[in-house]
Design a protein around this motif. Sequence first.
Motif, short mmCIF file in Angstrom:
data_model
loop_
_atom_site.label_atom_id
_atom_site.label_comp_id
_atom_site.label_asym_id
_atom_site.label_seq_id
_atom_site.Cartn_x
_atom_site.Cartn_y
_atom_site.Cartn_z
N UNK A 38 0.63 -1.33 0.20
CA UNK A 38 0.05 0.01 0.09
C UNK A 38 0.85 1.18 0.07
N UNK A 39 2.09 1.29 0.69
CA UNK A 39 2.70 2.52 0.69
C UNK A 39 3.51 2.60 -0.57
N UNK A 40 3.98 1.65 -1.32
CA UNK A 40 4.50 1.84 -2.68
C UNK A 40 3.31 2.62 -3.73
N UNK A 41 2.35 1.99 -3.36
CA UNK A 41 1.29 2.74 -4.13
C UNK A 41 1.28 4.32 -3.96
N UNK A 42 1.02 4.63 -2.55
CA UNK A 42 0.93 5.92 -2.36
C UNK A 42 2.16 6.75 -2.79
#
Length: 907
Positions: free
Chosen positions: A763-767
């Motif tokens: 999820x952090x990579x997406x953000x």
Amino acid sequence: MIPTSEKSWCQTYQRSLDVNGTEYRYWSLKKLAQDYQVSLCKIPFTKRLLIENVIRQTSDLKESSRIIDALFCKKTTFDSESNSNSSEFSFYPSRVLMQDYTGIPALVDLAAIRDAVAQGGGDPSHVTPKCPVDLVIDHSLIVDQSGSESSIDTNRKHEMARNRERYTFLKWAQKNFHNLTVIPPGKGICHQVNLEYLSQVVREDENGVLTPDTVIGTDSHTTMVNGLGVLGWGVGGIEAEAAMLGQPLNIAVPRVVGVRLDGQLRPGVTATDLVLTITERLRSHGVVGKFVEYYGCGLAQLSVADRATIANMAPEYGATCGFFPIDENTIAYLTLTNRPSSLVERVRAYAQEQELWWDSNSPSPEYDETVVVDLSDIVTSIAGPKRPQDRLNISAIKQATFDQCSIVGASNSDRPDSHKHLNHGDVVIAAITSCTNTSNPAVMLTAGLVAMAAVKKGLTVPSYVKTSLAPGSLAVARYLNDTGLQHYLDLLGFHRVGYGCTTCIGNSGPLKNNLETEILENSLNVSAVLSGNRNFEGRIHPSVSLNWLASPPLVVAFALAGTTCIDLDSDPIGINSNNEPVYLRDLWPSQTMLNEMLNQVNESHFRLSYKDISEGDEEWEQLSMKDSPCYPWDEDSTYIQRPPFLEIPPPTFPIQSARVLAILGDSITTDHISPAGLISENSPAGQYLLSKNIAPEEFNSYGSRRGNHHVMVRGTFSNVRLENKIASPTIGGVTRCYGDTKLDDCNMSTNEKAPPVIPIFDASRTSIKLQVPLVIFAGKDYGSGSSRDWAAKGCLLLNVKAVIAESFERIHRSNLVGMGVLPLQLMRPDELNSLTLEGNETVFIAPNEPLKPLLELNIIVVTAEGSEHTVPVIARIDNPKELEYFNSGGILQYVLKQLKANIPKMP
């Protein structure tokens, strides 16, 4: 008369002290108190030590006078919201203590700073500690094998094989960083080595000036040394790096809680029982961010080993420190542990001259708050199954285990006398470990005496219990050998597995006979009993849900019982060879028996143990690498990588349209945020290591890989017991991605009610890809537990811009600021629950004025339906120096700027 110039200040307050014909200089607290018209004996001892530090470091006389005035105040004006007060000052510790888990990433950061200085044309050799730093390698030992004589050698070989890259880096650091001493693996736990060997209590500098020995450490249990009369506490590795490079610690004038100890412990009651009771009491009273100081007639009844046991667990009761003043027991301990007679003499003379000495005739200082503990009321205790402050009488663990197991349908019936398969509450780990207790001969010898009695009565330990003994120093092994008690511990399977933290830090190794599979398949709640100080969820072993803290003799007792579904006060612990029940009272030694063993502990045990403390084994001594002032990074290394923190831009405001990465509850520990234990093959970190062709059996632990940010960012929030409301009911390091712009990236269809559960790292990579900032919401005591800088570093690398919580643990809040992540404290009671967050909200953080210490501001939370909630918060940047750090993008970037301005250019 108070002096008006720095020269006259020095002339006024420096005095001479003759100790057996040797003349020393020192800074006189008596003279200072006289000029300020204060009775020194009414000031808490910890404040006296802080005052000495201030007068010795004087540069700004006006500012120093203001701080001294504040420290001399009988009562401290205290802000209950921030656990601080308005009087901030600079504190310069004498030295820094590190262990390898937290020390290696700190030294890796210093190596990266060297690179940055060299790239700017500066001399990298000037990036080096400005004060003495001791690093003790104690956290990397894993209990791969136990229960046999070969365990210690087998575990040591595995340790060297796994950690060769890390240890080679430490050898480079020791050679290239001035003022750094590395104590090789196999010598003991850093806090016990600090207590028994490193600490001087009163130091002599190169100019013959005597000063109190003060220390900060990158491990929260640095507080243990307060039992010796040495003021010290744990800080984040980030703060420690700044201190190593000459920056002061900026602290508030503390609120001091006096704990009066009355009476004496009853026979059979241990210092462990006492500290578990104190932890419960002080957690209930509320001492977070405060100094705790012990006084009263009960002090004389407690040895330094007992005091160190109590001081060790200051982080568990929430205090900055738990201090015991210098007295005759201190002198006796220094003598026992083979300190030079000249040191012992100067400690006594200096402490008495400076009114830092306690005896039964000493007047009690005036404290901001007081708590009374009657030692005669203490009973045999245990704490758990998830927090060290949850103390129980020993008789209550049976019902407590039943209550915990009922969650998965356990019946409240006694366990059968024998069984082929595991049951709820069975003890699968029984570990005598941790600095808390292995430093204390009384409890260690009692454990040996209980083992001896059990063997003589024909009792054995069930085959499913993994037993281990990890002494905190070589001295412990010597006196257990010399008393003959190690033999009986061995017969019960408590063979020495090595010298390190082991189970207490989560390095328990595999359970016996692949029990992990049986536990998983049958959804069993099984127990671990250890003589440690931490039992947070997921810390001891991923498969063990019930974790209990107990004294070493009780660890032996529960190993024999094989279950925590037992009342050791009334139920038999086992059946002897004559088919007769045996009770714990039948095994417990008399005070006379214990005293006979204690009398055998002598100075030679410590002298022989520390005579070659800096020498490692053959494998350690053979480690070497290319000599260079800058570390030669290896791109293929999975242990040591150059960190990216110096390249991350400083924070900017406003923070617009942030998404919520996690919604967490109360008591989220640094173990939840950044685990130290085993790396799962299916976790993001495990998948990364597999991509680097690292076999699962070589994964090692998160703690051992803290020098590699690629592993650590993937491990952030990866605790298998983490409960993120956004991902409910799924447990673990997972979340959901909300927001229409993320549908493609999250692989979800538009007709789904909620996005799928995915790893927090993904999820952090997406953000980051979509340039969407992230925030975290949490309840009370966010970041409690170990002083783990990666709990803050990991958040930064996950793209978390702010953590919004009801309250913060002291060290973790400071670490967040030190990495440029904004800690925001909710101002209204129970605000987190009243917000009824789902995880699909958008958050706006837009201060109406520039950030300043303890700025009050409103954040805006917008629901998925578009309604807005205004939420008042306090920016927990607590002082101007922290604001400088934060605005620079963190301590590391701030220090780099200072170094670049002052370090000479290379010729």
